[in-house]
Design an enzyme around this catalytic site. Structure first.
Site, PDB file in Angstrom:
ATOM      1  N   ASN A  85       5.837 -12.985 -12.087  1.00  0.00           N
ATOM      2  CA  ASN A  85       6.495 -14.217 -10.694  1.00  0.00           C
ATOM      3  C   ASN A  85       6.397 -15.433 -11.010  1.00  0.00           C
ATOM      4  O   ASN A  85       4.499 -15.330 -10.496  1.00  0.00           O
ATOM      5  CB  ASN A  85       6.500 -13.168  -9.623  1.00  0.00           C
ATOM      6  N   GLY A  91       9.496 -14.751  -6.038  1.00  0.00           N
ATOM      7  CA  GLY A  91       8.317 -13.773  -4.869  1.00  0.00           C
ATOM      8  C   GLY A  91       6.745 -13.413  -5.581  1.00  0.00           C
ATOM      9  O   GLY A  91       6.583 -12.336  -4.923  1.00  0.00           O
ATOM     10  N   HIS A  98      -0.534 -13.450 -13.384  1.00  0.00           N
ATOM     11  CA  HIS A  98      -0.163 -12.290 -13.743  1.00  0.00           C
ATOM     12  C   HIS A  98       0.451 -11.891 -14.219  1.00  0.00           C
ATOM     13  O   HIS A  98       1.698 -12.457 -13.453  1.00  0.00           O
ATOM     14  CB  HIS A  98      -1.205 -11.280 -12.620  1.00  0.00           C
TER      15      HIS A  98
HETATM   16  P1  5GP Z   1       3.101 -10.857  -7.250  1.00  0.00           P
HETATM   17  O1  5GP Z   1       3.996 -10.586  -6.212  1.00  0.00           O
HETATM   18  O2  5GP Z   1       2.434 -11.964  -6.818  1.00  0.00           O
HETATM   19  O3  5GP Z   1       4.432 -11.208  -8.501  1.00  0.00           O
HETATM   20  O4  5GP Z   1       2.505  -9.323  -7.167  1.00  0.00           O
HETATM   21  C1  5GP Z   1       1.296  -9.749  -7.326  1.00  0.00           C
HETATM   22  C2  5GP Z   1       0.818  -8.229  -6.667  1.00  0.00           C
HETATM   23  O5  5GP Z   1      -0.577  -7.577  -6.067  1.00  0.00           O
HETATM   24  C3  5GP Z   1       1.888  -6.841  -6.095  1.00  0.00           C
HETATM   25  O6  5GP Z   1       2.530  -5.972  -7.094  1.00  0.00           O
HETATM   26  C4  5GP Z   1       0.598  -6.513  -4.951  1.00  0.00           C
HETATM   27  O7  5GP Z   1       1.350  -5.595  -5.165  1.00  0.00           O
HETATM   28  C5  5GP Z   1      -0.833  -6.615  -6.313  1.00  0.00           C
HETATM   29  N1  5GP Z   1      -1.584  -6.661  -4.579  1.00  0.00           N
HETATM   30  C6  5GP Z   1      -1.477  -7.373  -3.999  1.00  0.00           C
HETATM   31  N2  5GP Z   1      -2.821  -7.392  -3.459  1.00  0.00           N
HETATM   32  C7  5GP Z   1      -2.955  -6.571  -4.525  1.00  0.00           C
HETATM   33  C8  5GP Z   1      -5.325  -5.354  -3.972  1.00  0.00           C
HETATM   34  O8  5GP Z   1      -5.639  -6.240  -3.093  1.00  0.00           O
HETATM   35  N3  5GP Z   1      -5.334  -4.621  -5.335  1.00  0.00           N
HETATM   36  C9  5GP Z   1      -4.518  -4.669  -6.471  1.00  0.00           C
HETATM   37  N4  5GP Z   1      -4.911  -3.397  -7.333  1.00  0.00           N
HETATM   38  N5  5GP Z   1      -2.728  -4.622  -6.082  1.00  0.00           N
HETATM   39  C10 5GP Z   1      -2.239  -5.870  -5.575  1.00  0.00           C
END
Ligand code: 5GP
Ligand code: ZN
Length: 118
Positions: A85, A91, A98
């Protein structure tokens, strides 16, 4: 810089490691949306897919190579999906590049999977 995933990559914030080498770190997502939900990140800070350049793009190839290796090592045989994303409309909540590796369930595909939320 105060970046959550930089801290996770350095081990300053705990996470469940799946794979690591000198360039990338892979760990379990804290809020999985599929039975298998890993995040693969470069150890170097890149804020998102919009910041990939000729200078740093080799890391993306390495991440996909890593994903294939992880899928084999973890016995993921029935397919997986990789998502990144980028930016607010997509989002992106953590501003460190990542790739979500999703697996363990048959996933839908089509307009409903990118439904507008507002
Ligand atoms: P995005 O929404 O930016 O594409 O994905 C971020 C991801 O990071 C989400 O799926 C969320 O659950 C994960 N995430 C956020 N904070 C942490 C954390 O402290 N530890 C881990 N393992 N995952 C996290
Ligand atoms: Zn970072």
């Amino acid at each position: 810089m105060d970046c959550l995933f930089c801290k996770i990559a350095k081990g300053e914030i705990p996470s469940t490691k799946v794979y690591e080498d000198e360039l990338v770190y892979c760990f379990k997502d804290i809020a999985p949306i599929t039975p298998i939900h890993y995040l693969i990140i470069p150890k170097m800070h890149i804020s998102g897919a919009s910041e990939i350049t000729a200078e740093n793009s080799a890391i993306v190839a390495h991440i996909f190579e890593t994903a294939a290796k992880i899928a084999k090592a973890e016995g993921i045989q029935d397919g997986f999906r990789i998502i990144t994303n980028c930016g607010d409309n997509a989002g992106q909540t953590v501003k460190h590049l990542h790739f979500h590796l999703l697996a363990g369930v048959k996933m839908g595909w089509g307009p409903e999977s990118v439904q507008a939320v507002e």
